[in-house]
Write a protein that holds these residues in place. Structure first.
Motif, short mmCIF file in Angstrom:
data_model
loop_
_atom_site.label_atom_id
_atom_site.label_comp_id
_atom_site.label_asym_id
_atom_site.label_seq_id
_atom_site.Cartn_x
_atom_site.Cartn_y
_atom_site.Cartn_z
N SER A 1 0.84 -1.21 0.00
CA SER A 1 0.00 0.00 0.00
C SER A 1 0.87 1.26 0.00
CB SER A 1 -0.93 0.00 1.22
OG SER A 1 -1.79 -1.11 1.16
N SER B 1 -4.87 1.25 2.84
CA SER B 1 -4.75 -0.07 3.46
C SER B 1 -5.74 -1.04 2.84
CB SER B 1 -5.02 0.05 4.97
OG SER B 1 -5.01 -1.21 5.56
N GLN B 2 -5.24 -2.17 2.41
CA GLN B 2 -6.14 -3.22 1.91
C GLN B 2 -7.04 -3.69 3.04
OE1 GLN B 2 -8.06 -6.65 1.31
NE2 GLN B 2 -6.28 -6.91 2.64
N SER B 3 -6.42 -4.12 4.13
CA SER B 3 -7.18 -4.73 5.23
C SER B 3 -7.98 -3.71 6.02
CB SER B 3 -6.22 -5.43 6.18
OG SER B 3 -5.34 -4.47 6.74
N THR C 1 -4.34 -2.47 9.55
CA THR C 1 -2.90 -2.43 9.84
C THR C 1 -2.62 -1.49 11.01
OG1 THR C 1 -2.44 -2.96 7.57
CG2 THR C 1 -0.63 -1.98 8.80
N GLU D 1 8.60 -11.95 -0.87
CA GLU D 1 7.65 -12.51 0.10
C GLU D 1 7.13 -13.89 -0.27
OE1 GLU D 1 3.80 -9.65 -0.96
OE2 GLU D 1 4.10 -10.26 1.08
C1 AGP Z 1 1.85 -7.14 0.37
O1 AGP Z 1 2.09 -8.15 -0.54
C2 AGP Z 1 2.16 -7.44 1.73
N1 AGP Z 1 1.69 -8.69 2.16
C3 AGP Z 1 2.14 -6.29 2.74
O2 AGP Z 1 3.25 -5.51 2.42
C4 AGP Z 1 0.90 -5.39 2.87
O3 AGP Z 1 0.74 -4.62 1.73
C5 AGP Z 1 1.07 -4.51 4.12
O4 AGP Z 1 1.12 -5.33 5.25
C6 AGP Z 1 -0.01 -3.48 4.27
O5 AGP Z 1 -1.26 -4.07 4.48
P1 AGP Z 1 -2.60 -3.24 4.33
O6 AGP Z 1 -2.68 -2.77 2.94
O7 AGP Z 1 -3.67 -4.23 4.68
O8 AGP Z 1 -2.54 -2.10 5.30
#
Ligand code: AGP
Length: 610
Positions: free
Chosen positions: A303, A347-349, A352, A488
C-alpha cells in the motif's frame, strides 16, 4: 495478526470455532487452538502447531465438545511457533485467546513468578489468565476480575476469555480489532465479520476499553470502570461465501487474473463515463478538496508503494506538495502538525496497526483523513473522515495484487479530483485521462496473455541468488513492488531501485548471474532507463525488460535477454499495467520453488501489531 473467534450458544461450539478459524487463517497460520467449556464445566483445550488442518486432525482423533468456546489462529510475536506457544493460554480457572502485544509482560511475569506461578509458554499472553485467576481468587466476579487484570496491561489486545464454572464469554478490546455478532439464542466474538456472517449479520464494533460479557441471550458492554455503554448494532454486508480459488491453483493466481474486473468495478465509483469526467460518487464522508494545501500519504508495504505512485500523480497534476510515509516511521518522527494537509491512509485490510495509529495521530492533530480501503467494515474505513473503497473484493493471498492495482486506480482519480478542485485540470486532460483509465481493464487482459512468457522466464531464473528491479518515475515504486512480491513468496532476495540510483552503489552487485528486471514504459524517461540498462548490460547483467513499442520505436535499442511486450499506454495506465508481469514472475518462481504461495512463511495478511 492472529485471528480470534468465540461463541456461546445451544449447539456444539467446536465446528463453529474451526470453520471460523478457516475464515480467519489469513491473519496468521503458524499454530491454532480452541478451548471449550465441556459438559462437566471444566475447560478443554486442543492446540496444534502449524496450519489449521493439524488442529482439525487432532480434533478428529480426540473430539472436544461444549456450548461455549474460543479459538485462535496465531502469527507469532513472543515465542516461536510451537504447540506450547499456541493459544488459548490457560491458568487454573481461565482460558484466553489474544491478538496484540502486551508490552509490560516481562514485569508481570516476574511478579507472578514471585507469587508461585510457573509459566508453560514463552508468550506475552500467558500472564493474562494468571492475572485474572488472581482476581478470581480474591473473590472478584468474572467481569470484575477481567477488568482488574487488564488495568495492569500495557500494549494492545483483543481478548476472548472463558472462565471455568461461568456460563459466559468475555471479550475486551484495546488497539486490536474485535467485534461481537448478535445471533438468535447465540452470540459471538471475532476479529472481523467474515467468520460470523454465516450465523448472523448483526455486528457490534467494540471501541477501545470496552468489555463485553456475552451470554446466549444477552450482551452487556461496559467501560473499564464497569459503567454500561451503548454500542450500535450494524448490519454487515460482508459476503458469506467462502471464497473459492477454482479454477486457479492459488488465490494469488486467481487474484492476479481478477484484476481487469476489480479495476473496472473500482473505476465505476470514481468517474462518469457519459461525459468522461471524474466524479468520486463512491466517496463516503466529507472532505473538501479545494481546501487542501498539501497531501500526506501514509501506508505500509504494498500500500505504501501505491502511495508512492500516487505522489507522482498528485504533484504533477494538482501541483500540491506530497509526502509519502511508512506508517511505522511516521508517528515516531514527531512530524509537525499540518492543519491544511489532507492525510491519505491506504490499506487493503483497513486494520494495519501502524496505519491505524497514524490515522488517529493525524486526526488528533486536527487533520482530515481520507482512507483508501478494500475491506469495507474495517476499523480504518470506520474511523477515517472520508473513504474511497477499492472494489477488489476479498483478497486472500497474502501477497497483495488486485488490492494494489485498484489502489492505483483510486489514486489516479483522486489526483484528477484534487487537480480539478484547485483549478488545475483542463477538460481536455480530464477527458483524455478518464478515457485512458477506462481502457485499463482491456489492456490488462492483453498483459495477462503474457502469462506463459513469464512462466518460461521464471523457469530460467528460479535458482538465481538475487534479483534487481529498476524503474524511473512512477515505475520506480513498481520496481520496489516487484522486488517485494518476489521476496515474500519465493524467498529470493530482491532489491528495487530507482534506475538512476544504480550507479551510486547497487551496480556493484551486477554480474553474469544477476537478473536485472527493468520496468521501462515508453514515457519521457525511457531513454534515461535505456542508458541505465546499457550500464547493467556492460557489466554482464541478465536483462529482462518490460516495455512496449510505440512512438515509432518498435524495437529496443539494445539486446536484452528477455523482453515482455506491453501495450502502449499513458502515465496513469503504465504503473497499473507494468506491475502485473512482476506479479506473474514472482508467482511462477514461487510455484516452481514449491513455496506456500498463498500463505508464505512468517507473514500474515492483516498486520495488527506494531
Ligand atoms: C503485500 O504483498 C504485503 N503482504 C504487505 O506488504 C501489505 O501490503 C502490508 O502489510 C499493508 O497491508 P494493508 O494494505 O492491509 O494495510
Amino acid at each position: 495478526m492472529c485471528g480470534i473467534i468465540g461463541v456461546i450458544g445451544e449447539r456444539n461450539a467446536t465446528p463453529i470455532l474451526v470453520e471460523g478459524l478457516k475464515r480467519l487463517e489469513y491473519r496468521g497460520y503458524d499454530s491454532a487452538g480452541i478451548a471449550v467449556i465441556t459438559r462437566d464445566g471444566s475447560i478443554g483445550i486442543t492446540r496444534s502447531k502449524g496450519k489449521l488442518v493439524n488442529l482439525e486432525n487432532r480434533l478428529a482423533e480426540s473430539p472436544c465438545t461444549g456450548l461455549v468456546g474460543i479459538g485462535h489462529t496465531r502469527w507469532a510475536t513472543h515465542g516461536p511457533p510451537t504447540e506450547k506457544n499456541a493459544h488459548p493460554h490457560q491458568s487454573r480457572r481461565c482460558a484466553v485467546v489474544h491478538n496484540g502485544i502486551i508490552e509490560n509482560y516481562q514485569e508481570l511475569r516476574r511478579e507472578l513468578t514471585g507469587q508461585g506461578v510457573t509459566f508453560a509458554s514463552d508468550t506475552d499472553t500467558e500472564v493474562i489468565p494468571y492475572l485474572i485467576d488472581r482476581e478470581l481468587d480474591r473473590g472478584a466476579e468474572p467481569a470484575e476480575a477481567v477488568r482488574a487484570a487488564i488495568r495492569l496491561l500495557q500494549g494492545a489486545y483483543a481478548l476472548g476469555i472463558l472462565i471455568q464454572g461461568a456460563d459466559l464469554l468475555i471479550a475486551v478490546r484495546r488497539g486490536s480489532p474485535l467485534i461481537l455478532g448478535i445471533g438468535e439464542g447465540e452470540n459471538f466474538i471475532a476479529s472481523d465479520a467474515t467468520p460470523l456472517v454465516p450465523y448472523t449479520r448483526r455486528m457490534v464494533y467494540l471501541n477501545d476499553d470496552d468489555l463485553a460479557v456475552l451470554t446466549r441471550t444477552n450482551v452487556r458492554i461496559t467501560d473499564l470502570r464497569g459503567h454500561a455503554v451503548e454500542r450500535a448494532v450494524k448490519i454487515s454486508q460482508v459476503s458469506a461465501d467462502l471464497t473459492d480459488k477454482w479454477p486457479y491453483r492459488h488465490f494469488m493466481q486467481k487474484e492476479i487474473h481478477e484484476q481487469p474486473t476489480a479495476l473496472g468495478e473500482t473505476l465505476k465509483g470514481l468517474i462518469r463515463a457519459s461525459d468522461l469526467s471524474v466524479d468520486l460518487h463512491d466517496l463516503q464522508g466529507e472532505v473538501d478538496f479545494s481546501q487542501v494545501k498539501a497531501v500526506n500519504i501514509i501506508a505500509c508495504g504494498t500500500s505504501y508503494h501505491a502511495g508512492m505512485v500516487g505522489s507522482y500523480w498528485i504533484e504533477q497534476l494538482a501541483r500540491l506538495p506530497v509526502s509519502v510515509n511508512i506508517a511505522s516511521e511516521f508517528r515516531y518522527r514527531e512530524p509537525p502538525s499540518l492543519p491544511d494537509a489532507l492525510t491519505v491512509v491506504i490499506s487493503q485490510s483497513g486494520e494495519t496497526a501502524d496505519t491505524l495509529a497514524a490515522l488517529r495521530f493525524c486526526r488528533a492533530q486536527g487533520q482530515k483523513v481520507l482512507g483508501i480501503v478494500n475491506v469495507p467494515e474495517s476499523t480504518i474505513a470506520r474511523e477515517a473522515d472520508g473513504v474511497l473503497h477499492t472494489q477488489a473484493g476479498p483478497e486472500i493471498g497474502v501477497a497483495s495484487t488486485k488490492a494494489f492495482t485498484t489502489q492505483l486506480m483510486v489514486l489516479a482519480c483522486l489526483s484528477l479530483a484534487l487537480a480539478r478542485a484547485h483549478g488545475r485540470l483542463t477538460r481536455e486532460v480530464e477527458r483524455a485521462s478518464v478515457e485512458e483509465l477506462m481502457r485499463v481493464p482491456a489492456r490488462l487482459e492483453q498483459v495477462l496473455l503474457q502469462d506463459g512468457v513469464l512462466q518460461r522466464i521464471a523457469g530460467r531464473f528460479m535458482n538465481a541468488r538475487g534479483f534487481l528491479f529498476m524503474g524511473r518515475g512512477t515505475c520506480f515504486p513498481i520496481a520496489l513492488e516487484g522486488a517485494l512480491k518476489l521476496k515474500e513468496i519465493s524467498y529470493i532476495h530482491a532489491e528495487g531501485y530507482a534506475a538512476g540510483e544504480m550507479k551510486h552503489g547497487p551496480i556493484a552487485l551486477i554480474d553474469e548471474q544477476l537478473p536485472v528486471v527493468a520496468v521501462a514504459p515508453r514515457d519521457p524517461l525511457f531513454d534515461k532507463v535505456v542508458s541505465n540498462l546499457e550500464e547493467a548490460r556492460a557489466r554482464g547483467g541478465r536483462l529482462v525488460v518490460i516495455t512496449s513499442g510505440g512512438h515509432g520505436e518498435e524495437k529496443l535499442p539494445f539486446a536484452a535477454d528477455h523482453v515482455i511486450a506491453m501495450p502502449a499506454c499513458g502515465m496513469f495506465a503504465a504503473p497499473i499495467l507494468y506491475v502485473v508481469p512482476l506479479q506473474l514472475l514472482a508467482y511462477h518462481i514461487a510455484v516452481l520453488k514449491g513455496t506456500d504461495v498463498d500463505q508464505p512463511r512468517n507473514l500474515a495478511k492483516s498486520v495488527t501489531v506494531e
